[in-house]
Design a protein around this motif. Sequence first.
Motif, mmCIF file in Angstrom:
data_model
loop_
_atom_site.group_PDB
_atom_site.id
_atom_site.type_symbol
_atom_site.label_atom_id
_atom_site.label_comp_id
_atom_site.label_asym_id
_atom_site.label_seq_id
_atom_site.Cartn_x
_atom_site.Cartn_y
_atom_site.Cartn_z
ATOM 1 N N THR A 1 -37.646 -13.463 -5.728
ATOM 2 C CA THR A 1 -38.417 -12.613 -6.632
ATOM 3 C C THR A 1 -39.415 -11.824 -5.803
ATOM 4 O O THR A 1 -40.209 -12.412 -5.058
ATOM 5 C CB THR A 1 -39.157 -13.446 -7.683
ATOM 6 O OG1 THR A 1 -38.200 -14.155 -8.480
ATOM 7 C CG2 THR A 1 -39.981 -12.549 -8.600
ATOM 8 N N PHE A 2 -39.370 -10.497 -5.920
ATOM 9 C CA PHE A 2 -40.235 -9.610 -5.149
ATOM 10 C C PHE A 2 -41.210 -8.876 -6.065
ATOM 11 O O PHE A 2 -40.884 -8.548 -7.213
ATOM 12 C CB PHE A 2 -39.402 -8.560 -4.388
ATOM 13 C CG PHE A 2 -38.494 -9.132 -3.358
ATOM 14 C CD1 PHE A 2 -38.940 -9.375 -2.075
ATOM 15 C CD2 PHE A 2 -37.174 -9.422 -3.667
ATOM 16 C CE1 PHE A 2 -38.106 -9.898 -1.114
ATOM 17 C CE2 PHE A 2 -36.328 -9.942 -2.716
ATOM 18 C CZ PHE A 2 -36.792 -10.186 -1.431
ATOM 19 N N PHE A 3 -42.385 -8.611 -5.514
ATOM 20 C CA PHE A 3 -43.371 -7.756 -6.173
ATOM 21 C C PHE A 3 -43.750 -6.678 -5.160
ATOM 22 O O PHE A 3 -44.409 -6.956 -4.157
ATOM 23 C CB PHE A 3 -44.591 -8.563 -6.601
ATOM 24 C CG PHE A 3 -44.268 -9.672 -7.565
ATOM 25 C CD1 PHE A 3 -44.261 -9.441 -8.929
ATOM 26 C CD2 PHE A 3 -43.946 -10.945 -7.100
ATOM 27 C CE1 PHE A 3 -43.946 -10.467 -9.823
ATOM 28 C CE2 PHE A 3 -43.637 -11.968 -7.985
ATOM 29 C CZ PHE A 3 -43.637 -11.733 -9.344
ATOM 30 N N ALA A 4 -43.301 -5.452 -5.421
ATOM 31 C CA ALA A 4 -43.505 -4.349 -4.481
ATOM 32 C C ALA A 4 -44.464 -3.323 -5.069
ATOM 33 O O ALA A 4 -44.350 -2.929 -6.231
ATOM 34 C CB ALA A 4 -42.172 -3.691 -4.146
ATOM 35 N N LEU A 5 -45.419 -2.874 -4.241
ATOM 36 C CA LEU A 5 -46.414 -1.899 -4.685
ATOM 37 C C LEU A 5 -45.777 -0.523 -4.811
ATOM 38 O O LEU A 5 -45.168 -0.010 -3.872
ATOM 39 C CB LEU A 5 -47.578 -1.859 -3.693
ATOM 40 C CG LEU A 5 -48.745 -0.926 -4.041
ATOM 41 C CD1 LEU A 5 -49.438 -1.385 -5.326
ATOM 42 C CD2 LEU A 5 -49.732 -0.864 -2.884
ATOM 43 N N GLU A 6 -45.915 0.086 -5.977
ATOM 44 C CA GLU A 6 -45.405 1.425 -6.228
ATOM 45 C C GLU A 6 -46.480 2.473 -5.943
ATOM 46 O O GLU A 6 -47.669 2.151 -5.802
ATOM 47 C CB GLU A 6 -44.954 1.540 -7.691
ATOM 48 C CG GLU A 6 -43.840 0.573 -8.074
ATOM 49 C CD GLU A 6 -42.519 0.974 -7.460
ATOM 50 O OE1 GLU A 6 -41.982 2.017 -7.841
ATOM 51 O OE2 GLU A 6 -42.044 0.224 -6.580
#
Length: 249
Positions: free
Chosen positions: A183-188
Motif C-alpha cells: 500500500t503506497f501513499f504518494a504526494l500529488e
Amino acid sequence: MSYGKFAYVYDYLMSDVPYEEWMTFTLARLQEHQITPQKVLDLACGTGEMSCRFAKEGWSVTGVDLSEEMLMVAQEKSTKQKLSLSLYQQNMSELEGLGAYDLITIYCDSLNYITNEESIQSTFQRVYEHLDNEGLFIFDVHTPYKVNSIFMGNTFTERDDLVSFIWDCLPGEWPLSVEHDLTFFALEESGQYERFDEIHVQRTFTSERYQEWLKAVGFEVKDIYYDFYHNEAFDQAERMFFVCQKRRT
C-alpha cells in the motif's frame, strides 16, 4: 504481472538499491570469461537502471519488459542521459524476434516473478535461442532463506514526505513463494496524498532446480555466486547469481 502506478515511484523507492554492485559483478564475470560484449539484452529491464549503465559502457543495449509503464520511464531516463536504448514490451517466457546477443541478463530478482515452472523453463529456452555461441547468460534470484526467513510473515514500512508504504509479506500459493501486499501513499502536485495498492507474487526454487532446467536447455552453469561475491553457499545468503554459457553448437 504489470507494475501499474508503481512504475512511477519505483526509482524513488529503490534509490538505495546497489545497482553499481550488479554492474561491478557483470564486468568481473565478463572479464573472467574474456568477453567484450557488443550487443546486450537486459530482460525485465524495468525503468532502465541497468540498461543505461550497460549503454554507458558503449554496448548496444536492448531492454525488454512486460510493463508498458516501466518502459516509458526507461525511455524518459535514457533520453535525459542522451543514451540510445532499444526497448520492447514482451513477456520474457515468450521472447521472440530480437536477434542474437553476447550477454543476456535478468537482474534484480525479476525471474522470481515467474511462478510457473514451465514458464521458467520456457524463459531459459528463449534466452538460449537469443544468445550467441559462448555468450553469457547471468541472472539472480532470491534464496529460499530470504523467502522463508526474511520475507515470510513480516511487515516493512517506510514513512517519507513524498512516498510512504506498508509492505506485508504473506505466504504464497506454492512452496517458496511469497505475496507482497503493498500500500503506497504518494504526494500529488495538489498537495494531497494518493493511495494505491499493488500485489506482487514471487517464487523461488533451490539452486539444484535452476541448474537442472538450465542444463536441460543446453547451458553450461559456469558459476553460482551468493550475495554478489561469495562463490560458496552460506546459510544466510539472500541472493543467488547464476553465470551460464551457451555451448558452441
